[in-house]
Design an enzyme around this catalytic site. Structure first.
Site, PDB file in Angstrom:
ATOM      1  N   SER A 120       5.204  37.580  41.397  1.00 45.25           N
ATOM      2  CA  SER A 120       3.942  38.199  41.796  1.00 45.25           C
ATOM      3  C   SER A 120       3.748  39.585  41.172  1.00 45.25           C
ATOM      4  O   SER A 120       3.550  39.697  39.966  1.00 45.25           O
ATOM      5  CB  SER A 120       3.873  38.262  43.323  1.00 45.25           C
TER       6      SER A 120
ATOM      7  N   ASP B 260       2.533  42.676  27.163  1.00 44.09           N
ATOM      8  CA  ASP B 260       1.292  42.518  26.399  1.00 44.09           C
ATOM      9  C   ASP B 260       0.922  43.787  25.641  1.00 44.09           C
ATOM     10  O   ASP B 260       0.374  43.725  24.531  1.00 44.09           O
ATOM     11  CB  ASP B 260       0.142  42.124  27.336  1.00 44.09           C
TER      12      ASP B 260
ATOM     13  N   LYS C 116       4.516  32.964  39.868  1.00 42.96           N
ATOM     14  CA  LYS C 116       3.468  33.071  40.887  1.00 42.96           C
ATOM     15  C   LYS C 116       2.317  33.891  40.325  1.00 42.96           C
ATOM     16  O   LYS C 116       2.447  35.084  40.102  1.00 42.96           O
ATOM     17  CB  LYS C 116       4.017  33.734  42.153  1.00 42.96           C
TER      18      LYS C 116
END
Length: 709
Positions: free
Chosen positions: A467, A478, A492
């Site tokens: 999460s 990224d 998740k």
């Protein structure tokens, strides 16, 4: 009327089966309250209207709830017979009606049979202790039965339990216990199992059934009763009001396991580790309630209370016999900070070719935030980001060369904290994207200009990182901001919101509990999602985790992986040219590292055992296996920096059966044992520092400094 008639008939069935069983004890039948039935109906109204993927509550969903409920009660299939499940299947399509018509008799009837079956099995287990076992027979015990069929007969179930008890006995025998000691230990263990079974309450049944319902909608939608809501709040605030003692259930006593430094319990000087709490009183002159034999959570509820109020403990000292004199100790409750679960720092020094690099490690167990304090305008509210900020400032003063954020087994927490924590390491920009049930996409961004730490960065994750941990790790990856090291994360990719059911219907006092409900799906800024696939590390470390049976992909009903358009963001750097060299150095290093090789051997052995799913019940065979293991460990001590210790050998005991000092010793040894994976992650970051500054670091260093307020 039909449902009530079936329940009445089924109640008779339980009584008849209990009378016919070999059980010597029955348990009181539990029944639902009107309040629970109303809470179930209200929960269904909310879930069928406002969930991210609403599911109609009908016969189809009822069937799924039935399967989930049975699994939650008896996942290993060691209590129910096939005939029990067949009989219970009469109610397969009636659970939706039970919820909507506010009559929860059926799920409670199911639980009552389950509770009686526990008595049946444990009573049979105790009867086997009088007979003993032949350990010369070549037979095996199945370690897990989750994927096995239900036992078709009483004889088959008895054989499952015979092998289970035989394995318990053999473990103690191999640990050097004599037969009398083994019988005493196991008889007490099984007796405690029966006592624990008798302590089930109506709230336990309701909680179990409601989670079976909510988790059929999606794996991360849950129901919280009032006590569970309080525990969830504590886990987010990292604080509670109490006396500052860590307690455990031991031989029917609530026993002090640890005294929190600076707490009322510790500062009083009147309590010791091992003291037993046998009574609790409210106020300096209040009557003391006897809590002997109580459930731990019920005793804890009495000890907690309002700040600055007085609680009186009736204590049986650790060194006193059961008939010795008690002492009454009055303590004033205070706010206790759970610092053990807060962010912490350490420094690992890595020396290579005569050059030493300092790697600052920040361990973050959860993304915590005191939501209430923040909403009330408290500028000092507890926050993971706030704590990490302070630790980063300290590490900068320590002149570390790189920072490693350890998110292993961090299951998530506050979404806001994940966004704000990312902002400590990047210039302002998007961190994640959210898509709600209407398909509307919102971009969540860090709006603060600059980074608090602009140097080399690594993130350590494992299968337990979920999460908020995945949001943070994915954003760092990224942006090209840091190296992701470890295992594939949990997977998740959904966002939950807590709905207070009492606020919804404007109750003055807590009555119905809360729903933690999935309201959106989150996506990486590159447009992908961590759902199912998690975050793939740039550098993989060996894993003991069975990826097929853990993480999001192991659930029956996860949301699918999907993708949306990438958000607009500016990369902080490009690590693509660096990663291959880091991997090569990593592989070269671990090929020569004895501790790493030993770890990989242990992982291979463990996974082979899981795949085999059988353990021999032949004493000679087990001793031979143990001798091989002992020789292997002894040989390691000659070459390893992590010597083995007898305290870590299998003693056949469960946690609450050991001497408390011995248990704490084992815990300390495990806590202080060498963390091979953490050290290797530090080595990777040290390698990165040594590489020519033509990669991400150069770009990162150009970021403006963040001004903290």
């Amino acid at each position: 009327m039909k449902n009530k008639l079936l329940c009445l008939l089924f109640g008779c069935l339980i009584s008849v089966q209990a009378a016919q069983s070999n059980a010597t004890q029955t348990v009181p039948l539990l029944a639902p309250t009107q309040q629970q039935s109303q809470a179930a109906h209200l929960s269904a109204e909310v879930l069928t209207r406002y969930h991210y993927k609403p599911v109609l509550l009908d016969d189809t969903s009822s069937s799924k709830i039935f399967d989930a409920y049975i699994k939650s009660l008896d996942a290993q299939k060691i209590f129910f017979l096939q005939s029990d499940v067949d009989q219970l299947s009469t109610f397969r399509t009636m659970l939706d009606d039970a919820i909507l018509k506010e009559d929860l008799s059926i799920p409670f009837e199911i639980f009552n049979l389950y509770q009686q079956r526990i008595v049946d099995r444990i009573t049979y287990a105790r009867s086997l202790l009088k007979k003993g076992f032949d350990f010369k027979v070549d037979e095996s015990y199945q370690l897990t039965r989750e994927k096995s069929p239900w036992a078709k007969s009483q004889d088959e179930m008895n054989d499952i339990w015979r092998k289970r008890v035989k394995n318990d006995w053999l473990r103690l025998k191999l640990a050097g216990k004599n037969d009398k000691s083994i019988i005493d230990t196991l008889d007490k263990r099984y007796e405690n199992n029966l006592k624990s079974n008798a302590k089930f309450k109506s709230d336990d049944v309701f909680q179990s059934f409601m989670n079976a319902y909510t988790m059929t909608i999606d794996p991360h939608t849950n129901y919280f009763g009032i006590q569970q809501s309080d525990d969830f709040d504590i886990s987010m605030k990292l604080s509670l009001v109490g006396i500052g003692a860590v307690l455990q259930d031991k031989d029917e006593y609530t026993t002090i396991r640890e005294l929190v430094v600076g707490s009322p319990a510790a500062l009083s000087g009147k309590l010791e580790v091992g003291d037993r709490i046998v009574g609790v009183g409210q106020g300096a002159n209040g009557a003391v309630t006897d809590v002997m034999g109580w459930r731990l959570d019920d005793t804890v509820a009495l000890i907690r209370g309002a700040e600055n109020s007085v609680v009186v403990l009736d204590i049986l000292p650790v060194k006193a016999g059961t008939d010795s004199q008690h002492k009454l100790i009055a303590l004033t409750r205070k706010k206790i900070s759970l610092e053990q679960q807060a962010a912490k720092k350490s420094i690992i020094k890595v020396t290579d070719n005569g050059v030493t690099h300092q790697i600052g490690v920040i361990s973050l167990p959860v993304f915590y935030q005191d939501f209430e304090a923040r909403q009330n305008g408290d500028k000092t509210f507890k926050s993971a980001t706030r704590d990490v900020s302070l630790l980063l400032e300290e590490l900068k003063k320590d002149k570390v060369d790189s920072v490693l954020v350890d998110l292993r087994n961090n299951g998530g927490g506050s979404l806001d904290e994940a966004i704000e924590l990312t902002g400590l390491f990047i210039n302002k920009g998007p961190v994640l994207q959210e898509r709600n049930d209407k398909g509307v996409i919102k971009v969540d961004s860090d709006t603060r200009k600059g980074a608090l730490w602009d140097g080399p960065l690594g993130i350590l994750i494992n299968r337990g990182s979920a999460s908020a941990s995945e949001i943070f790790a994915a954003a760092i990856q990224d942006y090209g901001r840091g190296v992701i090291i470890g295992e594939q994360s949990f997977g998740k990719g959904t966002v939950q919101s807590v709905v207070n059911l009492d606020q919804l219907v404007k109750n003055d006092k807590p009555k119905f509990g809360e729903l933690k409900m999935t309201v959106a799906q989150f996506f990486r800024i590159n447009g992908g999602t961590t759902q199912l696939r998690g975050v793939t590390p740039d550098i993989s470390l060996p894993t003991i985790t069975d990826l097929d049976n853990s993480g999001e992909s192991s659930y029956d009903n996860p949301l699918p992986w999907s993708q949306i358009k990438s958000a607009e963001f500016t990369s902080a750097g490009d690590l693509k040219s660096v990663i291959p060299k880091l991997i090569a150095n990593h592989n070269s290093r671990i090929s020569k590292d004895k501790d790493f090789q030993y770890l990989q051997e242990d992982i291979t052995e463990y996974k082979n055992q899981l795949d085999k799913n059988l353990i021999s019940l032949n004493e000679a065979q087990r001793r031979k296996e143990r001798e091989v293991q002992d020789k292997r460990l002894a040989s390691r001590e000659k070459t390893s920096d992590s010597p083995t210790n007898d305290a870590l050998h299998d003693d056949g005991l469960q946690v609450n059966e050991r001497n408390l000092n011995r248990e704490l010793e084992i815990e300390k040894i495990r806590k202080n044992s060498k963390d091979i994976l953490l050290n290797e992650a530090a080595n990777v970051l040290s390698d990165e520092i040594s590489l020519p500054k033509v990669n991400a670091t150069a770009a990162i260093n150009s970021l403006p400094k963040m001004e903290m307020h």
